[in-house]
Write a protein that holds these residues in place. Structure first.
Motif, mmCIF file in Angstrom:
data_model
loop_
_atom_site.group_PDB
_atom_site.id
_atom_site.type_symbol
_atom_site.label_atom_id
_atom_site.label_comp_id
_atom_site.label_asym_id
_atom_site.label_seq_id
_atom_site.Cartn_x
_atom_site.Cartn_y
_atom_site.Cartn_z
ATOM 1 N N PHE A 24 156.157 -22.994 50.836
ATOM 2 C CA PHE A 24 156.849 -21.742 51.193
ATOM 3 C C PHE A 24 158.174 -21.966 51.939
ATOM 4 O O PHE A 24 158.407 -21.360 52.990
ATOM 5 C CB PHE A 24 155.910 -20.824 51.994
ATOM 6 C CG PHE A 24 154.913 -20.133 51.098
ATOM 7 C CD1 PHE A 24 155.313 -19.121 50.228
ATOM 8 C CD2 PHE A 24 153.578 -20.514 51.086
ATOM 9 C CE1 PHE A 24 154.404 -18.493 49.370
ATOM 10 C CE2 PHE A 24 152.666 -19.893 50.237
ATOM 11 C CZ PHE A 24 153.084 -18.882 49.372
ATOM 12 N N GLU B 55 149.908 -19.699 45.714
ATOM 13 C CA GLU B 55 149.477 -20.215 44.406
ATOM 14 C C GLU B 55 149.676 -21.722 44.305
ATOM 15 O O GLU B 55 148.724 -22.506 44.262
ATOM 16 C CB GLU B 55 150.268 -19.503 43.301
ATOM 17 C CG GLU B 55 149.853 -19.933 41.914
ATOM 18 C CD GLU B 55 150.839 -19.516 40.846
ATOM 19 O OE1 GLU B 55 151.934 -20.121 40.780
ATOM 20 O OE2 GLU B 55 150.520 -18.591 40.089
ATOM 21 N N GLN B 56 150.918 -22.130 44.236
ATOM 22 C CA GLN B 56 151.282 -23.540 44.094
ATOM 23 C C GLN B 56 152.726 -23.667 44.575
ATOM 24 O O GLN B 56 153.460 -22.678 44.609
ATOM 25 C CB GLN B 56 151.186 -23.975 42.634
ATOM 26 C CG GLN B 56 152.161 -23.243 41.732
ATOM 27 C CD GLN B 56 152.309 -23.872 40.353
ATOM 28 O OE1 GLN B 56 152.050 -25.042 40.177
ATOM 29 N NE2 GLN B 56 152.752 -23.093 39.382
ATOM 30 N N ASN C 162 148.557 -23.790 49.712
ATOM 31 C CA ASN C 162 148.480 -23.278 48.345
ATOM 32 C C ASN C 162 147.156 -23.664 47.707
ATOM 33 O O ASN C 162 146.541 -24.671 48.072
ATOM 34 C CB ASN C 162 149.622 -23.877 47.505
ATOM 35 C CG ASN C 162 150.949 -23.231 47.814
ATOM 36 O OD1 ASN C 162 151.118 -22.020 47.643
ATOM 37 N ND2 ASN C 162 151.908 -24.016 48.297
ATOM 38 N N HIS D 158 151.288 -11.517 46.060
ATOM 39 C CA HIS D 158 152.101 -12.710 46.303
ATOM 40 C C HIS D 158 153.536 -12.270 46.620
ATOM 41 O O HIS D 158 154.053 -11.351 45.975
ATOM 42 C CB HIS D 158 152.091 -13.600 45.051
ATOM 43 C CG HIS D 158 152.619 -14.963 45.341
ATOM 44 N ND1 HIS D 158 153.953 -15.225 45.489
ATOM 45 C CD2 HIS D 158 151.974 -16.135 45.549
ATOM 46 C CE1 HIS D 158 154.111 -16.499 45.761
ATOM 47 N NE2 HIS D 158 152.920 -17.078 45.804
HETATM 48 N N1 URA Z 1 154.898 -19.796 45.920
HETATM 49 C C1 URA Z 1 153.685 -20.227 46.353
HETATM 50 O O1 URA Z 1 152.644 -19.700 45.970
HETATM 51 N N2 URA Z 1 153.662 -21.241 47.195
HETATM 52 C C2 URA Z 1 154.742 -21.840 47.656
HETATM 53 O O2 URA Z 1 154.599 -22.769 48.432
HETATM 54 C C3 URA Z 1 155.991 -21.373 47.194
HETATM 55 C C4 URA Z 1 156.040 -20.353 46.327
#
Ligand code: URA
Length: 217
Positions: free
Chosen positions: A73, A60-61, A99, A186
């Motif tokens: 991540f 996601e982000q 992301n 996710h």
């Molecule tokens: N969740 C995500 O979607 N991306 C990341 O980089 C970390 C947590």
């Protein structure tokens, strides 16, 4: 649908270089001002990992830790994802992770307090889309693992629902390129699952990742 609001004009497009590989993209993305999310964030968190990876994973982000370290991540969701990839028979070190949105979006309950994740809007995802189009175009993965609803909406459109297609291989044209996508949940949803449900949620994630890993065998 465009409304004439300033948000309609958010886009990373003018910041994306026309030539160069992932290193050029990463360098340019560091200066992206395509939407207001760059303001409060510490830095752009661009994709990372094996530049010749056969599998690209899209989340996601960045979260709080990713925002501080500048890498995707690397926090709790990333640790779980690495374990799930290994359990699925894929080497996390040979993947490329990125992301849908490259800046951490957050709020604070009070000034100076912990930063709380906020989901990006469709406009913010769309604004960041040129980066997400550029990454597979230069990295050329064989499979794209779609981690959750935001990544799914960013890549496959706003009607995407992960439950309908998880663990299947979708052949779709993404940003003008034919791609094979494997949607799954996710990793944060596994962390958020109730204690009694967490094992099954984890096994479900591993099962879906195995579908992507088998394509590499
Ligand atoms: N969740 C995500 O979607 N991306 C990341 O980089 C970390 C947590």
């Amino acid at each position: 649908m465009p409304t004439g609001a300033p948000e309609d004009r958010y886009t990373a497009a003018p910041f994306v270089p026309e030539r160069g590989g992932l290193a050029a993209l990463r360098e340019a993305a560091a200066g992206c001002r395509g939407c207001p999310l760059h303001g409060p964030a510490t830095q752009t968190v661009f994709g990372a990992g094996d530049a010749r990876a056969r599998v690209m994973l899209v989340g996601e982000q960045p979260g709080d830790q990713e925002d501080r370290r500048g890498e995707p991540f690397v926090g709790p969701a990333g640790k779980l994802l690495d374990r799930a990839l290994s359990d699925a028979g894929a080497d996390p070190a040979r993947a490329y992770v990125t992301n849908a949105v490259k800046h951490f979006k957050f709020t604070r309950a009070e000034p100076g307090k912990r930063r709380i994740h906020r989901a990006p809007t469709l406009r913010e995802m769309t604004a960041c889309g040129p980066w997400l189009a550029a990454e597979p175009a230069v990295e050329e993965p064989e499979s794209i693992v779609v981690l959750g609803a935001t990544a799914g909406k960013a890549l496959l459109g706003s009607s995407f629902r992960v439950g309908r297609v998880r663990g299947t291989v979708l052949g779709e044209e993404i940003h003008g390129r034919p791609e094979k996508l494997v949607p799954t949940v996710h990793p944060s949803s596994v962390l958020r699952a109730r204690d009694a449900d967490r094992r099954a949620a984890y096994d479900g994630l591993v099962g879906d990742l195995r579908v992507a890993a088998r394509r590499l065998a």
